[in-house]
Write an enzyme that holds these catalytic residues in place. Sequence first.
Site, PDB file in Angstrom:
ATOM      1  N   ALA A  65      42.655 -17.302  27.489  1.00 44.54           N
ATOM      2  CA  ALA A  65      42.984 -18.279  28.525  1.00 44.54           C
ATOM      3  C   ALA A  65      41.665 -18.851  29.029  1.00 44.54           C
ATOM      4  CB  ALA A  65      43.750 -17.589  29.649  1.00 44.54           C
ATOM      5  N   GLY A 108      44.301 -14.296  25.822  1.00 47.00           N
ATOM      6  CA  GLY A 108      45.436 -15.183  25.599  1.00 47.00           C
ATOM      7  C   GLY A 108      45.535 -15.656  24.154  1.00 47.00           C
ATOM      8  N   GLU A 111      47.345 -12.968  22.482  1.00 51.33           N
ATOM      9  CA  GLU A 111      48.727 -13.031  22.995  1.00 51.33           C
ATOM     10  C   GLU A 111      49.487 -14.216  22.397  1.00 51.33           C
ATOM     11  OE1 GLU A 111      46.950 -12.816  26.939  1.00 51.33           O
ATOM     12  OE2 GLU A 111      48.337 -11.200  27.427  1.00 51.33           O
ATOM     13  N   GLU A 131      40.529  -8.760  28.844  1.00 48.51           N
ATOM     14  CA  GLU A 131      40.723  -9.141  30.258  1.00 48.51           C
ATOM     15  C   GLU A 131      40.139  -8.114  31.224  1.00 48.51           C
ATOM     16  OE1 GLU A 131      43.056  -9.245  27.876  1.00 48.51           O
ATOM     17  OE2 GLU A 131      44.179 -11.115  28.023  1.00 48.51           O
TER      18      GLU A 131
HETATM   19  C1  HXC Z   1      36.663 -20.737  28.825  1.00 49.53           C
HETATM   20  C2  HXC Z   1      35.351 -20.162  27.035  1.00 49.53           C
HETATM   21  C3  HXC Z   1      36.167 -19.057  26.749  1.00 49.53           C
HETATM   22  C4  HXC Z   1      37.305 -18.835  27.594  1.00 49.53           C
HETATM   23  C5  HXC Z   1      34.583 -19.101  25.311  1.00 49.53           C
HETATM   24  N1  HXC Z   1      34.391 -20.148  26.116  1.00 49.53           N
HETATM   25  N2  HXC Z   1      35.659 -18.411  25.677  1.00 49.53           N
HETATM   26  N3  HXC Z   1      35.615 -21.005  28.061  1.00 49.53           N
HETATM   27  N4  HXC Z   1      37.496 -19.696  28.611  1.00 49.53           N
HETATM   28  N5  HXC Z   1      38.149 -17.840  27.386  1.00 49.53           N
HETATM   29  C6  HXC Z   1      33.309 -21.142  26.047  1.00 49.53           C
HETATM   30  C7  HXC Z   1      32.004 -20.562  26.514  1.00 49.53           C
HETATM   31  O1  HXC Z   1      31.916 -20.572  27.920  1.00 49.53           O
HETATM   32  C8  HXC Z   1      31.023 -21.501  25.868  1.00 49.53           C
HETATM   33  O2  HXC Z   1      30.961 -22.686  26.620  1.00 49.53           O
HETATM   34  C9  HXC Z   1      31.693 -21.841  24.543  1.00 49.53           C
HETATM   35  O3  HXC Z   1      33.076 -21.530  24.722  1.00 49.53           O
HETATM   36  C10 HXC Z   1      31.165 -21.006  23.398  1.00 49.53           C
HETATM   37  O4  HXC Z   1      31.250 -19.656  23.747  1.00 49.53           O
HETATM   38  P1  HXC Z   1      29.990 -18.648  23.674  1.00 49.53           P
HETATM   39  O5  HXC Z   1      30.278 -17.539  24.623  1.00 49.53           O
HETATM   40  O6  HXC Z   1      28.729 -19.390  23.864  1.00 49.53           O
HETATM   41  O7  HXC Z   1      30.098 -18.155  22.175  1.00 49.53           O
HETATM   42  P2  HXC Z   1      29.658 -16.736  21.563  1.00 49.53           P
HETATM   43  O8  HXC Z   1      28.356 -16.306  22.156  1.00 49.53           O
HETATM   44  O9  HXC Z   1      29.786 -16.898  20.092  1.00 49.53           O
HETATM   45  O10 HXC Z   1      30.747 -15.686  22.080  1.00 49.53           O
HETATM   46  C11 HXC Z   1      32.072 -15.833  21.672  1.00 49.53           C
HETATM   47  C12 HXC Z   1      32.990 -14.916  22.530  1.00 49.53           C
HETATM   48  C13 HXC Z   1      32.744 -15.238  24.038  1.00 49.53           C
HETATM   49  C14 HXC Z   1      32.684 -13.456  22.241  1.00 49.53           C
HETATM   50  C15 HXC Z   1      34.430 -15.219  22.124  1.00 49.53           C
HETATM   51  O11 HXC Z   1      32.847 -16.653  24.235  1.00 49.53           O
HETATM   52  C16 HXC Z   1      33.721 -14.584  24.934  1.00 49.53           C
HETATM   53  O12 HXC Z   1      33.600 -13.385  25.249  1.00 49.53           O
HETATM   54  N6  HXC Z   1      34.679 -15.349  25.456  1.00 49.53           N
HETATM   55  C17 HXC Z   1      35.639 -14.878  26.435  1.00 49.53           C
HETATM   56  C18 HXC Z   1      36.636 -13.992  25.776  1.00 49.53           C
HETATM   57  C19 HXC Z   1      37.616 -13.465  26.826  1.00 49.53           C
HETATM   58  O13 HXC Z   1      37.230 -12.746  27.753  1.00 49.53           O
HETATM   59  N7  HXC Z   1      38.856 -13.833  26.683  1.00 49.53           N
HETATM   60  C20 HXC Z   1      39.902 -13.449  27.590  1.00 49.53           C
HETATM   61  C21 HXC Z   1      40.076 -14.522  28.601  1.00 49.53           C
HETATM   62  S1  HXC Z   1      41.191 -14.011  29.857  1.00 49.53           S
HETATM   63  P3  HXC Z   1      29.569 -23.324  27.117  1.00 49.53           P
HETATM   64  O14 HXC Z   1      30.006 -24.476  27.961  1.00 49.53           O
HETATM   65  O15 HXC Z   1      28.849 -22.250  27.835  1.00 49.53           O
HETATM   66  O16 HXC Z   1      28.915 -23.726  25.819  1.00 49.53           O
HETATM   67  C22 HXC Z   1      42.665 -14.189  29.217  1.00 49.53           C
HETATM   68  C23 HXC Z   1      43.710 -13.724  30.127  1.00 49.53           C
HETATM   69  C24 HXC Z   1      45.062 -14.125  29.896  1.00 49.53           C
HETATM   70  O17 HXC Z   1      42.877 -14.632  28.145  1.00 49.53           O
HETATM   71  C25 HXC Z   1      45.917 -14.048  31.035  1.00 49.53           C
HETATM   72  C26 HXC Z   1      45.735 -13.391  32.268  1.00 49.53           C
HETATM   73  C27 HXC Z   1      44.574 -13.403  33.127  1.00 49.53           C
END
Ligand code: HXC
Length: 257
Positions: A65, A108, A111, A131
Amino acid sequence: MAYETLIVETRGAVGLITLNRPQALNALNSTVLKELLQAYEVFQADDAVGAMVLTGSERAFAAGADIKEMQPLDYVDVYGRDLMSGWDDVAKVRKPVIAAVSGFALGGGCELAMMCDIIIASETAKFGQPEITLGVIPGMGGSQRLTRAVGRYKAMDLILTGRMMDAAEAERAGLVSRVVAPERLLDEALEAAAKIASLSRPSVLMAKEAVNRALETTLEEGLRFERRLFHSLFSTEDQKEGMTAFIEKRKPAFKNR
Ligand code: HXC
């Protein structure tokens, strides 16, 4: 129809939806949800489409998400708008959807893959529910669908630590239907979807309904549900055609009736 976050096209009888927010690793924001529901509705209503494929990019199916969209919200915001509840409708689409997953399927994203009916993964795929590392828990079904898919102990491991699992582990755990080489991913998914689309539509829809019922009910009720659907298919022309074609050693010509 113009989409901002998706590429929506048809390949023969298959509807192909590609998540397209490369700058955010396909993070799922409210526009993606709105557009995905729209694309599903269009394909659901299109008799020429028998199945769908949902995919992302090579680097990410979806990295979750959209954290930037959620970060400023407080309890009253998320409770008031029942944040994430719209995704329940994504899981309700009646035609089969195959997720073709390459790269990250996190939070997400994992999911969303689990809202699909078959998950085909590239060897590069990485699944996880991170999360907990953000101070929250899965909110689009992860604690429920992952537990049903892989069992309590693997689900707890992933959801409590937030670690990622690779495609091989995900296949062993029962989350992934098939693992293929990266260059085969889309073709494998499109071929499977084309096969499904070539079969009798009523039987395909009922097969999906019956399998999903297994997660909702007791064995006795589930068996009764299955049998009633099975019986009902004998009212279709396609049942006659399918069985007659077998006996006559020819390919069936289904009419979806
Ligand atoms: C918004 C995101 C994002 C996300 C990545 N980006 N994931 N933006 N929401 N979930 C963006 C980053 O901010 C970055 O933008 C660009 O995408 C590239 O990501 P990087 O982090 O620079 O890439 P990398 O170093 O290769 O790492 C990849 C990754 C990391 C390991 C996937 O991005 C990551 O940990 N993402 C979050 C994963 C996560 O926690 N997902 C769960 C979300 S919560 P910029 O602008 O900086 O270039 C969820 C909850 C569901 O899904 C429902 C209830 C709460």
